[in-house]
Design an enzyme around this catalytic site. Structure first.
Site, PDB file in Angstrom:
ATOM      1  N   LYS A  23       0.838  -1.211   0.000  1.00  0.00           N
ATOM      2  CA  LYS A  23       0.000   0.000   0.000  1.00  0.00           C
ATOM      3  C   LYS A  23       0.869   1.255   0.000  1.00  0.00           C
ATOM      4  O   LYS A  23       0.705   2.135  -0.840  1.00  0.00           O
ATOM      5  CB  LYS A  23      -0.897   0.003   1.246  1.00  0.00           C
ATOM      6  CG  LYS A  23      -1.592   1.321   1.489  1.00  0.00           C
ATOM      7  CD  LYS A  23      -2.499   1.268   2.690  1.00  0.00           C
ATOM      8  CE  LYS A  23      -1.850   1.639   3.996  1.00  0.00           C
ATOM      9  NZ  LYS A  23      -1.559   3.057   4.213  1.00  0.00           N
ATOM     10  N   ASN A  24       1.819   1.313   0.937  1.00  0.00           N
ATOM     11  CA  ASN A  24       2.559   2.562   1.089  1.00  0.00           C
ATOM     12  C   ASN A  24       3.519   2.830  -0.065  1.00  0.00           C
ATOM     13  O   ASN A  24       3.851   3.982  -0.330  1.00  0.00           O
ATOM     14  CB  ASN A  24       3.300   2.578   2.432  1.00  0.00           C
ATOM     15  CG  ASN A  24       2.328   2.745   3.597  1.00  0.00           C
ATOM     16  OD1 ASN A  24       1.152   3.064   3.386  1.00  0.00           O
ATOM     17  ND2 ASN A  24       2.803   2.516   4.810  1.00  0.00           N
ATOM     18  N   CYS A 119      -5.730   7.979   8.839  1.00  0.00           N
ATOM     19  CA  CYS A 119      -6.008   7.378  10.127  1.00  0.00           C
ATOM     20  C   CYS A 119      -5.862   8.380  11.259  1.00  0.00           C
ATOM     21  O   CYS A 119      -4.949   9.208  11.257  1.00  0.00           O
ATOM     22  CB  CYS A 119      -5.023   6.228  10.371  1.00  0.00           C
ATOM     23  SG  CYS A 119      -5.479   4.744   9.508  1.00  0.00           S
ATOM     24  N   ARG A 124      -0.250  14.552  13.120  1.00  0.00           N
ATOM     25  CA  ARG A 124       0.686  14.173  12.057  1.00  0.00           C
ATOM     26  C   ARG A 124       1.086  15.446  11.325  1.00  0.00           C
ATOM     27  O   ARG A 124       0.589  15.746  10.253  1.00  0.00           O
ATOM     28  CB  ARG A 124       0.040  13.145  11.134  1.00  0.00           C
ATOM     29  CG  ARG A 124      -0.306  11.874  11.874  1.00  0.00           C
ATOM     30  CD  ARG A 124      -1.022  10.878  11.021  1.00  0.00           C
ATOM     31  NE  ARG A 124      -0.115  10.004  10.307  1.00  0.00           N
ATOM     32  CZ  ARG A 124      -0.525   8.934   9.609  1.00  0.00           C
ATOM     33  NH1 ARG A 124      -1.782   8.641   9.531  1.00  0.00           N
ATOM     34  NH2 ARG A 124       0.343   8.182   8.977  1.00  0.00           N
ATOM     35  N   ARG A 399      -9.396   0.014   3.585  1.00  0.00           N
ATOM     36  CA  ARG A 399      -8.481   1.045   3.084  1.00  0.00           C
ATOM     37  C   ARG A 399      -7.121   0.449   2.766  1.00  0.00           C
ATOM     38  O   ARG A 399      -6.404   0.965   1.913  1.00  0.00           O
ATOM     39  CB  ARG A 399      -8.282   2.144   4.141  1.00  0.00           C
ATOM     40  CG  ARG A 399      -9.422   3.142   4.223  1.00  0.00           C
ATOM     41  CD  ARG A 399      -9.018   4.331   5.074  1.00  0.00           C
ATOM     42  NE  ARG A 399      -7.622   4.653   4.867  1.00  0.00           N
ATOM     43  CZ  ARG A 399      -6.762   4.995   5.819  1.00  0.00           C
ATOM     44  NH1 ARG A 399      -7.159   5.099   7.055  1.00  0.00           N
ATOM     45  NH2 ARG A 399      -5.507   5.248   5.528  1.00  0.00           N
TER      46      ARG A 399
HETATM   47  C1  UD1 Z   1       4.126   6.525   6.802  1.00  0.00           C
HETATM   48  C2  UD1 Z   1       3.181   5.401   6.457  1.00  0.00           C
HETATM   49  C3  UD1 Z   1       2.497   4.893   7.709  1.00  0.00           C
HETATM   50  C4  UD1 Z   1       3.536   4.518   8.775  1.00  0.00           C
HETATM   51  C5  UD1 Z   1       4.491   5.679   9.009  1.00  0.00           C
HETATM   52  C6  UD1 Z   1       5.639   5.315   9.934  1.00  0.00           C
HETATM   53  C7  UD1 Z   1       2.512   5.955   4.193  1.00  0.00           C
HETATM   54  C8  UD1 Z   1       1.422   6.378   3.284  1.00  0.00           C
HETATM   55  N1  UD1 Z   1       2.205   5.887   5.518  1.00  0.00           N
HETATM   56  O1  UD1 Z   1       3.328   7.594   7.317  1.00  0.00           O
HETATM   57  O2  UD1 Z   1       1.730   3.739   7.371  1.00  0.00           O
HETATM   58  O3  UD1 Z   1       2.871   4.236   9.985  1.00  0.00           O
HETATM   59  O4  UD1 Z   1       5.080   6.084   7.748  1.00  0.00           O
HETATM   60  O5  UD1 Z   1       6.309   4.201   9.473  1.00  0.00           O
HETATM   61  O6  UD1 Z   1       3.606   5.658   3.766  1.00  0.00           O
HETATM   62  N2  UD1 Z   1       6.410  13.904  11.814  1.00  0.00           N
HETATM   63  C9  UD1 Z   1       6.656  15.179  12.213  1.00  0.00           C
HETATM   64  N3  UD1 Z   1       6.769  16.152  11.260  1.00  0.00           N
HETATM   65  C10 UD1 Z   1       6.639  15.891   9.936  1.00  0.00           C
HETATM   66  C11 UD1 Z   1       6.399  14.559   9.534  1.00  0.00           C
HETATM   67  C12 UD1 Z   1       6.282  13.582  10.499  1.00  0.00           C
HETATM   68  O7  UD1 Z   1       6.776  15.456  13.406  1.00  0.00           O
HETATM   69  O8  UD1 Z   1       6.768  16.817   9.124  1.00  0.00           O
HETATM   70  C13 UD1 Z   1       6.263  12.845  12.846  1.00  0.00           C
HETATM   71  C14 UD1 Z   1       4.856  12.253  12.865  1.00  0.00           C
HETATM   72  O9  UD1 Z   1       3.982  13.025  13.633  1.00  0.00           O
HETATM   73  C15 UD1 Z   1       5.104  10.899  13.464  1.00  0.00           C
HETATM   74  C16 UD1 Z   1       6.482  10.528  12.917  1.00  0.00           C
HETATM   75  O10 UD1 Z   1       7.083  11.744  12.498  1.00  0.00           O
HETATM   76  O11 UD1 Z   1       5.153  10.991  14.848  1.00  0.00           O
HETATM   77  C17 UD1 Z   1       6.466   9.536  11.769  1.00  0.00           C
HETATM   78  O12 UD1 Z   1       5.723  10.063  10.700  1.00  0.00           O
HETATM   79  P1  UD1 Z   1       6.067   9.715   9.185  1.00  0.00           P
HETATM   80  O13 UD1 Z   1       7.240   8.824   9.113  1.00  0.00           O
HETATM   81  O14 UD1 Z   1       6.106  10.999   8.441  1.00  0.00           O
HETATM   82  O15 UD1 Z   1       4.781   8.897   8.758  1.00  0.00           O
HETATM   83  P2  UD1 Z   1       3.936   9.044   7.440  1.00  0.00           P
HETATM   84  O16 UD1 Z   1       4.820   9.311   6.282  1.00  0.00           O
HETATM   85  O17 UD1 Z   1       2.783   9.929   7.691  1.00  0.00           O
END
Ligand code: UD1
Length: 416
Positions: A23-24, A119, A124, A399
């Site tokens: 998916k990701n 989710c 986030r 999803r």
């Molecule tokens: C992706 C995955 C999700 C997975 C996550 C962590 C997709 C579509 N989704 O989500 O399934 O659970 O990686 O492996 O690929 N953060 C910040 N600032 C930012 C961005 C992130 O503080 O600008 C924090 C987030 O709040 C969270 C952590 O970093 O606590 C990890 O987030 P991130 O790795 O960005 O996850 P996603 O890319 O949203």
């Protein structure tokens, strides 16, 4: 679309299951496809609600995207006139819509991207994405729930991520791929989906090096040429069926997997007493006689994936002894606990830690899927429970899991 899943527990999963594309990886590659000239064909993209929404978004933005008869996905952006604003209502449905930020900036130097939904697993933020694209020359305004980005003159830059965010790393790789000069992302995320994105972009002529390590170097190119690419298998879907075997007292061969991507999951599953064997056909998981307690800390890859945390909670609910699970990635990923407790589990939360006192067995109840992985975890708990479980709001599960009811039925589950 059906909303509830009804599962009669007590039927061990047995047999083989073929794992779908990730998916990701699918979501980010769909976004990245708009950066290429011509028609991109993606093989192995799972047909799930989230990818359908991305396809709908592309069509609304003026690209032509459709599923072909052979199951592949065709994406053909127009040469000119593609909208640079993601459709608001659709964006609210999934967080991955934010991946259009890097893709649109890389493609046409302009993007208006709604701050995303998806989710409900905690705050986030997108500060790291914004910091990165600014460093590459984009001018950013954030107003009324949208990021307005303009990049007239872009240039390679060195960007340090305070946290190895998957989405930020992906957005920055995409934008840098078309940004003149050398960009260096430090403390980059190392997930297999990042490597898949880099391989995909490189197959179109990009110059991305070091993906899968914490320093990714990207030399911008002027043009990317569309082609055909097959995405990696879904390690989280694989992990779900592997735990399914362990929790239900069964034996399952997961096929179409890349075992190295599963090592963080395999290691913990073995600690619980399950027997795991890598074979030429895939990974075979056989339930142990008992489920042992284990302690887990979720971490960025290659640590234990946060996406597997709820699923492990379901298994450890019936372990002998008390397990401790620390969630280090998302702060709100323990919503499942109330639902599992409704099924007889004994889990309590202290801050970012779940303390799971194993019980002899779970029982069927009416529960609610609060997010994708929590929903999948309830499915696993239901397989192990005595009696019937009704999972409401099962839409969350669809999803992210392709044909989950059919796949589980094929393994002997009683599910409708
Ligand atoms: C992706 C995955 C999700 C997975 C996550 C962590 C997709 C579509 N989704 O989500 O399934 O659970 O990686 O492996 O690929 N953060 C910040 N600032 C930012 C961005 C992130 O503080 O600008 C924090 C987030 O709040 C969270 C952590 O970093 O606590 C990890 O987030 P991130 O790795 O960005 O996850 P996603 O890319 O949203």
């Amino acid at each position: 679309m059906q909303k509830n899943l009804v599962i009669e527990g007590g039927h061990p999963l047995r047999g083989k299951v073929k794992i779908s594309g990730a998916k990701n990886a699918g979501l980010v590659l769909i976004a990245a496809s708009i950066m290429a000239e011509g028609e991109t064909i993606l093989d192995n993209v799972p047909r799930i609600c989230d990818t359908e929404v991305m396809v709908e978004m592309l069509n609304e933005m003026g690209a032509s995207a459709h599923w072909r008869e052979d199951g592949s996905l065709s994406i053909h952006p127009p040469q000119h006139g593609m909208k640079h604003r993601t459709p608001l209502e659709l964006s609210k449905k999934l967080r991955a819509s934010n991946l259009f930020l890097g893709a649109l900036l890389g493609r046409q130097g302009q993007a208006i991207v709604a701050l995303p939904g998806g989710c409900d697993i905690g705050s986030r933020p997108m500060d790291l994405h914004v910091k990165g694209v600014r460093a590459l020359g984009a001018d950013i305004q954030i107003e009324q729930g949208c990021i307005y980005a303009q990049a007239q003159e872009t240039y390679g830059a060195r960007i340090y991520l305070d946290f190895p965010s998957v989405g930020a790393t992906e957005n920055l790789i995409m934008m840098s791929a078309k940004t003149p000069g050398m960009s260096i992302i430090e403390n980059a995320a190392k997930e297999p989906e990042i490597v898949d994105l880099a391989n995909f972009l490189n197959s179109m002529g990009a110059k991305v090096r070091g993906a899968g390590t914490d320093v990714v170097k990207i030399e911008g190119v002027a043009q990317l040429k569309a082609g055909r690419y097959s995405i990696i298998p879904d390690r989280i879907e694989a992990g779900t069926y592997m735990i399914g075997a362990a929790v239900s007292g069964g034996e399952v061969l997961v096929e179409n997997v890349i075992p190295t991507h599963l090592h963080p999951i395999i290691a913990k599953l073995q600690e619980t007493g399950a027997l795991v064997e890598e074979t030429d056909q895939g990974v075979l998981v056989k339930a142990g006689e008992r489920v042992h307690k284990v302690d887990i800390r979720t971490l960025p890859y290659p640590g234990f994936p946060t996406d597997m945390q709820s699923l492990m909670l379901a298994l450890l609910s019936i372990a002998e002894g008390t397990s401790v699970i620390v969630e280090n990635v998302f702060e709100n990923r323990f919503q499942i606990v109330d639902e599992l407790n409704r099924m007889g589990a004994k889990i309590r939360i202290e801050g970012q830690t779940a303390i799971v006192e194993g019980v002899a067995s779970l029982y069927g109840a009416t529960v609610r899927a609060t997010d994708l992985r929590a929903g999948a975890a309830l499915v696993l708990a239901a397989l192990a429970a005595r009696g019937e479980t009704v999972i409401e709001d099962a839409i969350h599960i669809f999803r992210g899991y392709e044909n989950i009811t059919e796949k589980l039925r094929g393994l002997g589950a009683h599910i409708k």
